[in-house]
Motif scaffolding. Structure first.
Motif, PDB file in Angstrom:
ATOM      1  N   ALA A  75       3.750   7.948  -4.424  1.00 35.98           N
ATOM      2  CA  ALA A  75       4.110   9.325  -4.060  1.00 35.98           C
ATOM      3  C   ALA A  75       4.843  10.017  -5.205  1.00 35.98           C
ATOM      4  O   ALA A  75       4.676  11.221  -5.421  1.00 35.98           O
ATOM      5  N   ASP A  82       0.814  -1.210   0.000  1.00 35.25           N
ATOM      6  CA  ASP A  82       0.000   0.000   0.000  1.00 35.25           C
ATOM      7  C   ASP A  82       0.850   1.264   0.000  1.00 35.25           C
ATOM      8  O   ASP A  82       0.393   2.318  -0.453  1.00 35.25           O
ATOM      9  N   ASP A  83       2.082   1.173   0.511  1.00 36.15           N
ATOM     10  CA  ASP A  83       2.955   2.338   0.596  1.00 36.15           C
ATOM     11  C   ASP A  83       4.068   2.298  -0.460  1.00 36.15           C
ATOM     12  O   ASP A  83       5.159   2.839  -0.250  1.00 36.15           O
ATOM     13  N   HIS A  84       3.801   1.654  -1.597  1.00 32.66           N
ATOM     14  CA  HIS A  84       4.830   1.612  -2.648  1.00 32.66           C
ATOM     15  C   HIS A  84       5.268   3.049  -2.960  1.00 32.66           C
ATOM     16  O   HIS A  84       4.433   3.917  -3.247  1.00 32.66           O
ATOM     17  N   PRO A  85       6.568   3.341  -2.902  1.00 36.24           N
ATOM     18  CA  PRO A  85       7.045   4.726  -3.053  1.00 36.24           C
ATOM     19  C   PRO A  85       6.642   5.406  -4.356  1.00 36.24           C
ATOM     20  O   PRO A  85       6.523   6.638  -4.402  1.00 36.24           O
TER      21      PRO A  85
END
Length: 377
Positions: free
Chosen positions: A125, A119-122
């Motif tokens: 962003a 879910d927080d794959h860079p």
């Protein structure tokens, strides 16, 4: 969140990567090698460079812009190494992938757990930063699902279930389906997946290499198409998916050759892709005849008649003649123009200058205006 910009496909576009300025190269060296620059300091330098390249793309008249992959070392490995279950192993130089006269830096993917998209794959962003800094349509390019298989040595796949390639491919499809959903939620309406290994599997050398380890190259083409289709089939109707195909691009060299014929039906009729970026700058790509398999409708092909490998600027009359030839095989209204590949598939970049790069992109826009009357017609 403001309403996402839409509009793709465009008549003029580019694959995604751009030459890295010296500021970025120095900052990355200071952070990763010398350990003298913090992650925050590196991000500041990258942010400034990305704003600059966004402005450059807007100034030349492009309607879709990228971050130039300023935050990446490779076009594919960075994204892959950020997936759950896949790590990158740096090895001895002699193990690097062979290009024409030069070897790629030796980095090898290792699959050591069941694959997933975090879910927080860079790069979610990374996409958002572009969207926040442009008024035209932001695009991000990521490696397609086949990359995780083609570039991974079977000995480096340690998950027992993945000895069955159908299980591996099902997990890859599910991982990428989750990625597509996550990018859409981040506001992305134009996602490009570079699945160049369809083109590699048109090369007798690469076909023989896969056959030598017991993998039928034609079966792989079909399964790679299935993975892509499975990954993107549930996307909302306002999200366009592009796919880039080439034969390698490292410091102006290549790693494969061969016409698209053996893969064209799978590429055009089995993947579900909307926009195709297809290398066509040299005889290595074969004839334009495979375009006859492009189904009539809304799909669009952007033939890469303009090379990113050399600085010489193509003649617009020659480009017009090439489009006349292409129109014998498909409707010219289903065509557009883009360079054959990125300008900097790795951070080393191709052997051209920043001025060369800009002139090439200006030529892309000029060609679209000459043939179709505009970039977004």
């Amino acid at each position: 969140m403001t309403e996402p910009v839409t509009g793709a496909p465009y008549r003029a576009d580019h694959v995604g990567s751009l030459l890295r300025p010296e500021s970025v190269k120095a900052a990355r060296k200071a952070h990763y090698e010398d350990k003298t620059l913090s992650a925050e300091g590196l991000k500041e330098v990258e942010d400034a460079a990305i704003v600059d390249v966004i402005r450059m793309q807007e100034e030349v008249g492009l309607k879709a812009v990228t971050d130039g992959e300023m935050r990446r070392s490779f076009w594919h490995y960075d994204f892959m190494g950020m997936l759950t279950g896949l790590d990158l192993d740096e090895r001895s130089p002699e193990q690097g992938v062979q290009f024409a006269g030069v070897k790629l830096r030796a980095v090898s993917p290792v699959i050591n757990a069941r694959l997933d998209f975090p879910d927080d794959h860079p790069m979610l962003a990374h996409y958002k930063f572009v969207a926040e800094n442009t008024k035209v349509q932001p695009k991000i390019s990521i490696p397609g699902p086949s990359c995780c298989h083609f570039r991974t040595d079977p000995a480096d796949i340690t998950v027992p279930e993945y000895k069955d390639l159908d299980v591996l491919f099902a997990d890859l499809a599910a991982t990428y389906k989750k990625a597509v959903k996550a990018f859409y939620a981040a506001g992305c309406r134009y996602l490009q997946m570079d699945d160049i290994f369809f083109a590699y599997l048109c090369d007798p050398k690469h076909r023989a290499a896969k056959a030598a380890i017991g993998q039928d190259p034609d079966w792989l083409i079909d399964r790679y198409a299935w993975m892509m289709h499975e990954a993107i089939e549930d996307r909302p109707s306002d999200m366009k998916i592009g796919m880039h195909l080439c034969r390698g691009n490292f410091m102006s060299t290549h790693a494969a050759e061969g016409a698209y014929d053996v893969a064209a039906d799978a590429i055009f009729n089995k993947t579900g892709i909307d926009i195709y970026f297809m290398e066509y700058d040299t005889d290595r790509a074969g004839s334009l005849e495979p375009l006859r398999l492009l189904p009539k409708g809304d799909k669009r092909v952007l033939p890469g008649f303009i090379t990113t490998k050399t600085p010489e600027l193509e003649n617009i009359d020659d480009l017009k003649r090439r489009f006349d030839e292409a129109s014998k095989f498909c409707d010219i209204n289903q065509l557009g123009i883009a360079p054959q590949c990125g300008f900097s598939s790795t951070e080393e970049g191709n052997k051209i200058t920043f001025d060369d790069q800009r002139r090439k992109l200006e030529l892309v826009v000029k060609t679209a205006e000459t043939i179709w009357g505009g970039v977004d017609k």
